[in-house]
Design a protein around this motif. Structure first.
Motif, short mmCIF file in Angstrom:
data_model
loop_
_atom_site.label_atom_id
_atom_site.label_comp_id
_atom_site.label_asym_id
_atom_site.label_seq_id
_atom_site.Cartn_x
_atom_site.Cartn_y
_atom_site.Cartn_z
N LEU A 346 0.83 -1.21 0.00
CA LEU A 346 0.00 0.00 0.00
C LEU A 346 0.86 1.25 0.00
CD1 LEU A 346 -2.72 1.45 0.28
CD2 LEU A 346 -2.58 1.06 2.76
N ALA A 347 1.93 1.24 0.79
CA ALA A 347 2.83 2.39 0.87
C ALA A 347 3.47 2.68 -0.48
CB ALA A 347 3.92 2.14 1.92
N ALA A 348 3.85 1.63 -1.20
CA ALA A 348 4.44 1.79 -2.53
C ALA A 348 3.41 2.34 -3.50
CB ALA A 348 4.99 0.46 -3.02
N SER A 349 2.21 1.79 -3.45
CA SER A 349 1.15 2.23 -4.34
C SER A 349 0.86 3.72 -4.15
CB SER A 349 -0.13 1.42 -4.10
OG SER A 349 -1.18 1.84 -4.94
N GLU A 350 0.88 4.18 -2.91
CA GLU A 350 0.59 5.59 -2.64
C GLU A 350 1.66 6.53 -3.21
OE1 GLU A 350 -2.17 7.42 -1.01
OE2 GLU A 350 -2.74 5.64 -2.14
N ILE A 351 2.90 6.07 -3.26
CA ILE A 351 3.95 6.87 -3.90
C ILE A 351 3.63 7.02 -5.39
CG2 ILE A 351 6.40 6.90 -4.56
CD1 ILE A 351 5.83 7.69 -1.66
N SER A 396 -3.79 2.73 -11.30
CA SER A 396 -5.04 1.99 -11.10
C SER A 396 -4.77 0.49 -10.94
CB SER A 396 -5.99 2.23 -12.28
OG SER A 396 -7.23 1.62 -12.05
N GLU A 397 -3.85 -0.03 -11.74
CA GLU A 397 -3.48 -1.45 -11.60
C GLU A 397 -2.95 -1.72 -10.20
OE1 GLU A 397 -0.10 -4.41 -13.45
OE2 GLU A 397 -1.06 -2.99 -14.81
N ASN A 398 -2.17 -0.80 -9.68
CA ASN A 398 -1.62 -0.98 -8.33
C ASN A 398 -2.71 -1.01 -7.27
OD1 ASN A 398 1.00 -1.19 -9.17
ND2 ASN A 398 1.60 0.89 -8.60
N LYS A 399 -3.73 -0.20 -7.46
CA LYS A 399 -4.83 -0.20 -6.48
C LYS A 399 -5.48 -1.57 -6.39
CE LYS A 399 -5.66 4.67 -7.48
NZ LYS A 399 -6.52 5.64 -8.20
N GLY A 400 -5.63 -2.22 -7.53
CA GLY A 400 -6.20 -3.57 -7.54
C GLY A 400 -5.31 -4.59 -6.86
N LEU A 401 -4.00 -4.31 -6.83
CA LEU A 401 -3.04 -5.24 -6.21
C LEU A 401 -2.89 -5.01 -4.71
CD1 LEU A 401 -0.28 -5.16 -8.97
CD2 LEU A 401 -1.68 -7.15 -8.36
N CYS A 402 -3.54 -3.95 -4.20
CA CYS A 402 -3.36 -3.59 -2.80
C CYS A 402 -4.24 -4.38 -1.83
CB CYS A 402 -3.60 -2.09 -2.60
SG CYS A 402 -2.17 -1.08 -3.06
N PHE A 403 -5.16 -5.18 -2.37
CA PHE A 403 -5.95 -6.00 -1.43
C PHE A 403 -4.99 -6.89 -0.65
CE2 PHE A 403 -8.16 -9.79 -0.03
CZ PHE A 403 -9.30 -9.26 0.55
#
Length: 526
Positions: A346-351, A396-403
């Motif tokens: 999640l931290a990576a995705s937020e960057i 957007s792809e990263n958001k899907g991977l954050c589950f």
């Protein structure tokens, strides 16, 4: 204790992510001291005594998982250990990167050398040989549920010890029999518990966590630099980075990021040029960099601290405490790292998310002197418009991977292993997200450099001027449309090669400017 030379003492020195990477990359040698070997031999002897006495101990003279009540005769204990490597080699999917597999070997050797696993000295020596000679087993990426150890991947990792599986050696992938023919090695005859000791542990999860720690640190450090360049390009304010503000909400990451960016902007003519402008405040993607980047920094620190515990732990089962005590416990359970890796994901995705927002902001044309879409002659040219489509798709792809993978658990082993961590998936997902973040940061680097160009002839501070100069050596200013995919690829190579960090370090040393902050020792060392 910490390694003090270029040699790491297995089972004795403190293993860190950086040290493990140095060993895997051939920059540090391994040693198994006489002290460690004595512990290994003593532990192995305890297992032999258990077999001789016949008292049932899980995995030594019993079956595995739901077969734990099935007694195994003294004569069959060795066959049991060979069979477990074969039966548990059920991995599927693409092989993990060779460096991940090599890290797994390093981590397992360190754990076994502590002398609580009942492994033989000969088996440990063979693992060390594989590390030193860069003979890396092929390990499928899928199949571990992250509890009872990373059973499937570790089974594949150690199949070559018994003459099975595949090995990457001297640049070629080959079946183990051919590998043996080339090297003169022979299959090992595993003793009681050795097979179980090899495949029970969290080394697959931990190896991925090491790479997450390294890649996330790189992304965080470069995101600060690129963010600072975007502040200059869009005439952002430096006030949100003042130390007095962050002392009122003193999160370590926030203070560290604010201080770094303040130093990167130091001496800027661009900042001085608009110091008395009437703009009251910047959008969040500029103004809140310390809070957002800082939160991800704190997450990185949390993962690093937990990982260091795991790297120096004994995570197999059962554990041979001494000649009178053998414990069948749960040190193999991947939950501690699984949850931290999901947090890091999640931290990576937020960057990547906030980077995409800054890219979008740069295209709006709301900053004086910076044209819409970062190009003056638009209409016939689309400018940098479509680059943001790519960053949006990646974000957007990263958001899907954050589950969080660790939120799930599926019972295995006929219910004996009824709660598992799925930490292996957490680690793999986090690396996928980080790959995408590197691409997003590359696009922001290109757009920040383009906006930065419109501030000429004004100059920024010496750090950002040198970064911009390096970007222009590889990617020229765009005054008309071209195949921007080529530019993006060059940007990605700069990010993955940590070119920006090298420039900052070079300038820092040349100009004798300190970039240290109050928390540099925690945030810059792993």
């Amino acid at each position: 204790m910490t390694a003090t030379s270029n040699t790491f003492r297995l089972g004795e020195d403190l293993l860190t992510a950086g040290t493990a990477l140095a060993i895997a990359r051939g920059d540090m040698k391994l040693q198994c001291s006489s002290t460690a070997k004595k512990k290994v031999v003593a532990s192995y002897e305890v297992v032999r005594q258990i077999v001789d006495k016949g008292h049932p101990v899980y995995g030594i003279n019993t079956g595995f998982g739901p077969l734990c009540t099935t007694k195994i005769s003294k004569e069959e204990t060795s066959i049991l250990q060979t069979n477990i490597l074969q039966s548990h080699s059920v991995g599927v999917g693409q092989p993990v990167a060779g460096e991940i597999a090599k890290l797994m070997l390093v981590l397992k050797a360190h754990s076994l050398a502590k002398g609580f696993s009942g492994i033989s000295e000969a088996t440990l020596d063979r693992i060390i040989w594989h590390i030193e000679n860069n003979a890396i087993p092929i390990v499928p990426s899928q199949g571990s549920v992250g509890a009872s150890g990373d059973l499937a991947p570790l089974s594949h990792l150690f199949l070559p010890l018994i003459g099975l599986g595949k090995v990457e050696f001297e640049g070629k992938t080959m079946d183990t029999p051919l590998f043996f023919k080339k090297t003169g090695l022979q299959s090992l005859a595993l003793g009681p518990k050795e097979g179980l000791a090899l495949i029970n542990g969290t080394q697959f999860i931990a190896a991925h966590a090491i790479r997450v720690v390294e890649k996330l640190h790189s992304c965080l450090s470069q995101a600060d630099i690129i963010g600072a360049m975007m502040i200059e390009g869009l005439q952002g304010s430096v006030k949100p980075f003042y130390e007095k503000l962050h002392q009122l909400r003193p999160f370590k990451g926030n203070i560290h990021v604010a201080k770094r960016i303040g130093k990167l902007l130091q001496g800027s003519e661009i900042l001085e040029d608009h110091i008395d402008c009437e703009r009251v405040q910047d959008p969040y993607s500029l103004r809140c960099i310390p809070q957002v980047h800082g939160a991800s920094r704190n997450t990185w620190l949390h993962l690093k601290e937990l990982l260091e515990v795991e790297l120096n732990a004994v995570t197999d089962n059962p554990v041979i405490i001494d000649k009178d005590l053998t414990i069948s416990g749960g040190n193999f359970h991947g939950q501690p790292l699984a949850m931290a890796l999901d947090y890091a994901c999640l931290a990576a995705s937020e960057i990547g998310n906030i980077s995409d927002r800054r890219i979008y902001l740069a295209l709006e044309g709301n900053s004086p002197g910076v044209p819409k879409l970062l190009m003056k002659d638009t209409g016939i040219n689309s400018g940098y418009m479509i680059l943001q489509y790519t960053s949006a798709a990646l974000a957007s792809e990263n958001k899907g991977l954050c589950f969080p993978a660790s939120a799930d658990s599926i019972p295995t082993s006929l219910g004996q292993e009824d709660h598992v961590s799925m930490g292996s998936i957490s680690g793999r997902k986090a690396l996928r997200v980080l790959d995408n973040v590197e691409k997003i940061l590359a696009i922001e680097l290109l757009t920040a450099a383009q906006a930065f160009e419109y501030r000429k002839p004004l100059k920024s501070g010496i750090f950002l001027e040198e970064v911009h100069l390096e970007v222009r050596k590889k990617v020229s200013f765009a005054d008309k449309d071209r195949v921007f995919a080529d530019d993006i690829e060059k940007g990605i190579q700069m990010i993955r090669g940590q070119v920006l960090l090298d420039i900052i370090d070079r300038v820092r040393k040349k100009e004798k400017i300190s970039l240290k902050t109050k928390y540099s020792d925690e945030f810059e060392v792993y």
